[in-house]
Design an enzyme around this catalytic site. Structure first.
Site, PDB file in Angstrom:
ATOM      1  CE1 TYR A 229      -3.952   2.148   0.717  1.00  0.00           C
ATOM      2  CE2 TYR A 229      -2.642   3.088   2.492  1.00  0.00           C
ATOM      3  CZ  TYR A 229      -3.754   3.125   1.685  1.00  0.00           C
ATOM      4  OH  TYR A 229      -4.669   4.126   1.842  1.00  0.00           O
ATOM      5  CE  LYS A 233      -3.604   5.563  -0.893  1.00  0.00           C
ATOM      6  NZ  LYS A 233      -4.635   6.347  -1.614  1.00  0.00           N
TER       7      LYS A 233
END
Lengths: 372, 372
Positions: A229, A233
């Site tokens: 993740y 980002k």
């Protein structure tokens, strides 16, 4: 610093105090002077230059990922302020339900609130979404783009659609390569695709609008469980930085939002796969309701902030990774950067110690026949 | 600060000086004390704890992207130090040429220097590359992985293969969506794929090795012309940060290298597409030869640095975006962070001004019939 105070005192009626103040008193006086100066200074600046950087009334707002979570909360908030809204998501039913909610909150009867069903990971659908959005808004190009794309790719959860990019926290070796690719495709490339098409149209029609990306606290810091993740980002952070510089060419603003945990279907899904060690490190992470998070973004945009946060810790991390990015407030940012130095050492030490302590419990299934 | 000096003086035979030192003299004394303390302290620490964190002799080093540029320079350097080397790249001829060069530099006759032709953007080929590498090294799992993947995807340049991820600096709207995807696939997913397979094998065989990613100065800062490249390099930064935390579970170290411009086929290709405004902002960017860059990485690894740089500016940017990452040297890093604050304002102002000034010259071809 004490000497500075002494010099200042010599210029005042209290010059006899100069050089005789106790050091501790000097520190207090300096601090008080700084704070008072800051309050007076910033209130004057706000009065003089404190324009609203995000006028919403009658603007066309295009929200990718607007059927749930942050995207929907943002659509409702901006409808309340008088904006025309287009929300885009894959699921027609979720869109219809969201449209009803947004319609109910609009400020003026003439506001156009529409939806387009499209998958933003497919660029041709993004192009179609912009075509349809313009058609439904009398040809009006979106003024503000919100790239709140994010989803969960596991097949059994395909009906869930939520904003801000689903985290599927797992251990690195438990992830398939496909999952890393999916995360990047959705969280980064989906947002990029919307921004690319939207900016192209803004430039063509001379719209000096805004592009807003939604990253995460994990765009500033990464630790065990977020190998899939966090990179996506961080990529959004990098994109924002380069794009902010570049879109000055056309007078288009770029912003990047770094919210903390948002109470959404995504957050619950996240907790199902999250490794125990990650949960322990995060502690009781209080997820905020989407409308609170949306309000934080709205306020940051009004202030014209480049990197916008919704909680104190993330704001400290923002200042601690400032690099060559525009500050929100130089005094606060320098102070927060100092704090980030102070918290960095115990934080790293504690996290590393916890991970090392968990090593025994995490015997990874690498019983893969292909490994020799 | 002056008071601190005064208190210290009271403890010395020079106590009569206490409170009578001129402030400027106090500053000088404080500074001298700090520097002397630092030099004594760091030399003691180095003597006591300054072990070599990167012993190379008889280790199996796996270099993805090892046929050219930084990867090849690294292979030669480590062969000189006594390592067994496997280089991986797509082009068989380039590999063979590189193998000859590396063989010529090896320290001991028994060192195994081999190559595997594979495309690291295809995970099944990565798995095969590790299989072949192990087979050619008597079943020895690689101890150190270097993920120097990077390439140029334009079809007419497919024969060029170079390390560290090709930048194709162009304006945002001139890039196709496919190019953004390709950059991410090669610069980020290629490295990830190598790391994933390599770490799996290290864990399986209990190898407490190292994984080294190669990012770029543009992993710390982004500006006009790098909207495609910078996000992929930021993603590697994010991956390194999460993975460093996670691989403590297995005693595997993670490092990320942020080199400046490297003199390579990539650098020349880069300059062909680079927008004028980007060139102007970068000035005469001196590209360093690959062997100089490889040596900087080698030294950083020996010191056990997490984020490794090869030039001063990048090191200042590293400190300026420190966040919650392990420091290389806390005093230097805090000092560099202060410098990054000082350079940030003129830097942003100058770059933004230059971009705004270039606006007229950059009328972008958005004469796309599909745009209404």
């Amino acid at each position: 610093m004490w000497s500075l105070i002494d010099y200042i005192l010599q210029l005042t009626p209290y010059s006899e105090l100069s050089g005789r103040l106790h050091p501790a008193a000097s520190v207090v006086v300096t601090f008080v002077l700084l704070v008072v100066g800051y309050i007076i200074g910033s209130s004057i600046t706000n009065k003089l230059f404190g324009k609203d950087n995000f006028p919403v009334k009658d603007k066309h707002v295009f929200i990718a990922g607007g059927s749930q979570g942050l995207g929907k909360a943002l659509a409702i908030l901006l409808a309340k302020k008088g904006a025309h809204v287009t929300i885009v998501a894959r699921n027609k039913q979720a869109l219809d339900a969201a449209i009803d909610e947004i319609q109910a909150e609009k400020l003026y009867p003439h506001q156009t609130i529409t939806s387009v069903a499209a998958d933003v990971t497919d660029h041709s659908q993004v192009v179609r979404a912009f075509d349809e959005a313009a058609a439904k808004h009398d040809g009006k190009t979106p003024d503000y783009l919100f790239c709140c794309t994010g989803n969960d790719y596991r097949p059994n959860l395909r009906h869930l659609m939520f904003v801000v990019g689903a985290a599927r926290p797992r251990l690195f070796l438990e992830h398939s390569i496909q999952e890393f690719e999916d995360a990047m495709r959705l969280n980064y490339l989906g947002s990029l695709s919307v921004a690319h098409e939207g900016v192209k149209r803004m430039v063509h029609h001379g719209v000096k609008g805004k592009v807003v990306f939604v990253s995460s606290t994990l765009g500033f810091v990464g630790f065990i469980g977020y190998t899939e993740y966090a990179p996506s980002k961080c990529a959004l952070r990098g994109l924002s930085e380069s794009l902010r510089s570049e879109l000055l060419l056309y007078g288009i603003d770029v912003h990047c939002f770094f919210p903390g945990a948002i109470r959404s279907p995504g957050f619950e899904t996240e907790n199902k796969t999250k490794p125990e060690i990650t949960k322990r490190l995060e502690g009781e992470d209080e997820a905020s309701p989407p409308d609170v998070i949306a309000m934080a973004l709205y306020k940051g945009l009004r202030k014209g902030q480049f990197f916008i946060t919704s909680d104190l810790l993330t704001d400290i991390l923002r200042a601690g990774t400032h690099g060559i990015t525009p500050t929100n407030n130089v005094i606060v940012d320098v102070l927060f950067d100092c704090i980030s130095w102070i918290i960095a050492f115990p934080y790293i030490w504690y996290f590393d110690w916890q991970v090392r302590s968990a090593a025994d419990k995490h015997i990874i299934k690498t019983a893969d026949d292909n490994i020799h």
